[in-house]
Motif scaffolding. Sequence first.
Motif, PDB file in Angstrom:
ATOM      1  N   SER A  57       1.050  -0.879   0.546  1.00 55.16           N
ATOM      2  CA  SER A  57      -0.134  -0.256   0.125  1.00 55.16           C
ATOM      3  C   SER A  57       1.064   1.464   0.287  1.00 55.16           C
ATOM      4  CB  SER A  57      -0.980   0.193   1.470  1.00 55.16           C
ATOM      5  OG  SER A  57      -1.871  -1.148   1.031  1.00 55.16           O
ATOM      6  N   ASN A  58       2.310   1.212   0.131  1.00 52.29           N
ATOM      7  CA  ASN A  58       3.269   2.272   0.237  1.00 52.29           C
ATOM      8  C   ASN A  58       2.948   3.228   0.982  1.00 52.29           C
ATOM      9  OD1 ASN A  58       5.141   3.977  -1.847  1.00 52.29           O
ATOM     10  ND2 ASN A  58       3.059   4.666  -3.156  1.00 52.29           N
ATOM     11  N   PRO A  59       3.131   2.260   2.201  1.00 55.44           N
ATOM     12  CA  PRO A  59       3.634   3.944   2.924  1.00 55.44           C
ATOM     13  C   PRO A  59       4.738   4.256   3.128  1.00 55.44           C
ATOM     14  CG  PRO A  59       3.969   1.751   4.419  1.00 55.44           C
ATOM     15  CD  PRO A  59       3.127   1.368   2.668  1.00 55.44           C
ATOM     16  N   THR A  60       4.879   6.034   2.978  1.00 60.48           N
ATOM     17  CA  THR A  60       5.693   7.179   2.921  1.00 60.48           C
ATOM     18  C   THR A  60       5.377   7.976   4.316  1.00 60.48           C
ATOM     19  OG1 THR A  60       4.631   8.513   1.725  1.00 60.48           O
ATOM     20  CG2 THR A  60       5.640   6.885   0.908  1.00 60.48           C
ATOM     21  N   PRO A  61       6.521   9.007   4.039  1.00 62.91           N
ATOM     22  CA  PRO A  61       6.632  10.210   5.336  1.00 62.91           C
ATOM     23  C   PRO A  61       5.172  10.889   5.018  1.00 62.91           C
ATOM     24  CG  PRO A  61       8.623   9.302   4.776  1.00 62.91           C
ATOM     25  CD  PRO A  61       8.198   8.708   4.196  1.00 62.91           C
ATOM     26  N   GLN A  62       5.140  10.787   3.965  1.00 66.25           N
ATOM     27  CA  GLN A  62       4.669  12.027   3.193  1.00 66.25           C
ATOM     28  C   GLN A  62       2.770  11.456   3.951  1.00 66.25           C
ATOM     29  OE1 GLN A  62       7.480  11.276   0.953  1.00 66.25           O
ATOM     30  NE2 GLN A  62       8.204  12.611   2.270  1.00 66.25           N
ATOM     31  N   ASN A  63       3.191  10.368   2.834  1.00 65.33           N
ATOM     32  CA  ASN A  63       1.348   9.091   3.508  1.00 65.33           C
ATOM     33  C   ASN A  63       1.844   8.646   3.902  1.00 65.33           C
ATOM     34  OD1 ASN A  63      -0.689  10.809   0.650  1.00 65.33           O
ATOM     35  ND2 ASN A  63       1.650  10.816   0.311  1.00 65.33           N
ATOM     36  N   PRO A  64       1.903   8.829   5.839  1.00 62.26           N
ATOM     37  CA  PRO A  64       2.026   7.484   5.900  1.00 62.26           C
ATOM     38  C   PRO A  64       0.377   7.267   6.359  1.00 62.26           C
ATOM     39  CG  PRO A  64       1.242   9.228   7.664  1.00 62.26           C
ATOM     40  CD  PRO A  64       1.528   9.637   5.697  1.00 62.26           C
ATOM     41  N   ILE A  65       0.437   5.462   7.277  1.00 64.02           N
ATOM     42  CA  ILE A  65      -0.780   5.306   6.883  1.00 64.02           C
ATOM     43  C   ILE A  65      -0.613   4.681   8.400  1.00 64.02           C
ATOM     44  CG2 ILE A  65      -1.424   2.418   6.483  1.00 64.02           C
ATOM     45  CD1 ILE A  65      -0.156   1.841   3.868  1.00 64.02           C
ATOM     46  N   PHE A  66      -1.708   4.536   8.717  1.00 65.96           N
ATOM     47  CA  PHE A  66      -2.330   4.154  10.601  1.00 65.96           C
ATOM     48  C   PHE A  66      -3.290   2.869  10.762  1.00 65.96           C
ATOM     49  CE2 PHE A  66      -2.310   8.650  12.688  1.00 65.96           C
ATOM     50  CZ  PHE A  66      -1.128   8.854  12.289  1.00 65.96           C
ATOM     51  N   PHE A  67      -2.223   1.624  10.614  1.00 64.74           N
ATOM     52  CA  PHE A  67      -2.888   0.714  10.624  1.00 64.74           C
ATOM     53  C   PHE A  67      -3.571  -0.225  12.040  1.00 64.74           C
ATOM     54  CE2 PHE A  67      -3.194  -4.048   9.329  1.00 64.74           C
ATOM     55  CZ  PHE A  67      -4.081  -4.194   8.457  1.00 64.74           C
ATOM     56  N   TYR A  68      -5.135  -0.513  11.771  1.00 68.03           N
ATOM     57  CA  TYR A  68      -5.756  -1.630  12.829  1.00 68.03           C
ATOM     58  C   TYR A  68      -6.023  -2.706  12.777  1.00 68.03           C
ATOM     59  CZ  TYR A  68      -6.520   4.274  13.781  1.00 68.03           C
ATOM     60  OH  TYR A  68      -6.205   5.342  13.492  1.00 68.03           O
ATOM     61  N   PRO A  69      -4.911  -3.568  12.869  1.00 77.24           N
ATOM     62  CA  PRO A  69      -5.151  -5.296  12.808  1.00 77.24           C
ATOM     63  C   PRO A  69      -6.121  -5.677  13.743  1.00 77.24           C
ATOM     64  CG  PRO A  69      -2.658  -4.812  13.839  1.00 77.24           C
ATOM     65  CD  PRO A  69      -3.303  -3.383  13.597  1.00 77.24           C
ATOM     66  N   VAL A  70      -7.076  -6.269  13.254  1.00 83.90           N
ATOM     67  CA  VAL A  70      -7.974  -6.955  14.118  1.00 83.90           C
ATOM     68  C   VAL A  70      -8.010  -8.372  14.549  1.00 83.90           C
ATOM     69  CG1 VAL A  70     -10.237  -7.080  15.541  1.00 83.90           C
ATOM     70  CG2 VAL A  70      -9.294  -4.374  14.246  1.00 83.90           C
ATOM     71  N   HIS A  71      -7.716  -9.395  15.739  1.00 79.68           N
ATOM     72  CA  HIS A  71      -7.729 -10.777  15.885  1.00 79.68           C
ATOM     73  C   HIS A  71      -8.863 -10.841  15.622  1.00 79.68           C
ATOM     74  CE1 HIS A  71      -5.741 -14.521  17.412  1.00 79.68           C
ATOM     75  NE2 HIS A  71      -6.654 -14.516  16.128  1.00 79.68           N
ATOM     76  N   LEU A  72     -10.108 -11.669  15.410  1.00 76.78           N
ATOM     77  CA  LEU A  72     -10.995 -12.061  15.784  1.00 76.78           C
ATOM     78  C   LEU A  72     -10.975 -13.091  15.745  1.00 76.78           C
ATOM     79  CD1 LEU A  72     -12.874 -10.458  12.515  1.00 76.78           C
ATOM     80  CD2 LEU A  72     -12.624  -9.813  14.619  1.00 76.78           C
ATOM     81  N   ILE A  73     -11.747 -13.611  17.325  1.00 70.66           N
ATOM     82  CA  ILE A  73     -12.084 -14.582  17.945  1.00 70.66           C
ATOM     83  C   ILE A  73     -13.466 -15.059  18.362  1.00 70.66           C
ATOM     84  CG2 ILE A  73     -11.186 -15.578  19.893  1.00 70.66           C
ATOM     85  CD1 ILE A  73      -8.475 -14.073  20.408  1.00 70.66           C
ATOM     86  N   GLU A  74     -13.960 -16.133  17.887  1.00 73.04           N
ATOM     87  CA  GLU A  74     -15.182 -16.533  18.110  1.00 73.04           C
ATOM     88  C   GLU A  74     -15.427 -16.563  19.895  1.00 73.04           C
ATOM     89  OE1 GLU A  74     -18.381 -19.949  17.289  1.00 73.04           O
ATOM     90  OE2 GLU A  74     -16.036 -20.180  16.856  1.00 73.04           O
TER      91      GLU A  74
END
Length: 404
Positions: A76-93
């Motif tokens: 997804s090409n994260p860069t200092p000018q266009n950073p990415i805030f990523f929220y990984p969510v582990h789904l558990i039943e």
Amino acid sequence: MFAMDTEVYSIMLISIVVLAAAVGPIVKILYKPAKKYIAHKRRTIQHSKPGSELRILGCIVHEDHTPSIINLLAASNPTPQNPIFFYPVHLIELSGRTAPILVAHQIGKRTEFATQCSDHIINAFRLYEAQHQGTVMVNPFTAIFPYATMHDEVCALSLDKKVSMVILPFHKCRTADGTEEESANAFRAVNRSILRMAPCSVAIFVDRGTMGKIGSDHKNSTNSYSIGVIFLGGKDDREALAYANRMANCPNFSLTVVRLIEYSPKKYKITSDMERDFELMNELRFNNAKNERFVYKEEVVNDSVGVISVIRTVENSFDLILVGRWQNSYSELLRGMTEWNEFPELGFIGDMLSSTDSTCGVSVLVVQQQQAFQGGDLMESPKYTILDMHSLHWDTAKTFPEPH
């Protein structure tokens, strides 16, 4: 007196029955649970502001999903000018607990609800964040919920964190030991509910392992990666194209857009949706006019048979293919293909590339743009850039060539 009491009793009984019968349908008509997840702004990749962070939420059901999601994050090409805030969510039943819970993981703190599997997932993303400081910020969660309400938590978290896209793993995948996950059908229902209710764009990732180890230092790597977009038109295709264009800004990524155009001897009635397709495509071609890693192809087809033929020709030419979930409503090219749809949540083209009898061996990302928001029409977005169409010949900007 006894007759009067019997009459009153009968009227009351009938009233209760009528009210009970009417309440259910009335509640279903008036109560729309998806409304509480409608965003007040555009939450898409296409309409994200230049120079701002991109917020993405990625769902992980099994630990084996982690490497592929990290690869997609890196692509997804994260860069200092266009950073990415990523929220990984582990789904558990939810099992063995009386109440569901959402756990926000903080650095250096381990909660009592964390599992060994969650720890492995969180550590993998923390390591990637440490290796790419200033470009990626990770905020991991663990959601322990029953499958029946799991989509509610994902949608609520997406709305709260103002993400532009939710990435879901395709339900039909195999674990490291080669067996299919037992919870596949249950998670398929979760995917379909999120597609219907999400306050932002949604993508289903069909991972076939063709993206290699992009998650390493890919920008300094000598490896090259090829991204393909199959474009018929419509807002989902435009969102897929916008995401692919972001990926193609990476030095060792190339982008090929295969545009399928319906041939007709008759003149077209240009709709507003078609105009948006033309404008975005012309903008993309203009911005990449000097980019040697960008290829634009037009394939003129007459019917769905032609569509299938073109897709079969190019489907194994890339490391990753992006397609929109639903294509334009004005095209007749997909007529009849619904009869062969094995996975409707992937749309026509996505299903063709991902179904059991598919000959496609590469990873596929099926994209759906944000369905609804409390605001203006698409063209009212300040992010949307329109080229001066008067500087181009109208027939050149909107070409429908005859097949050779």
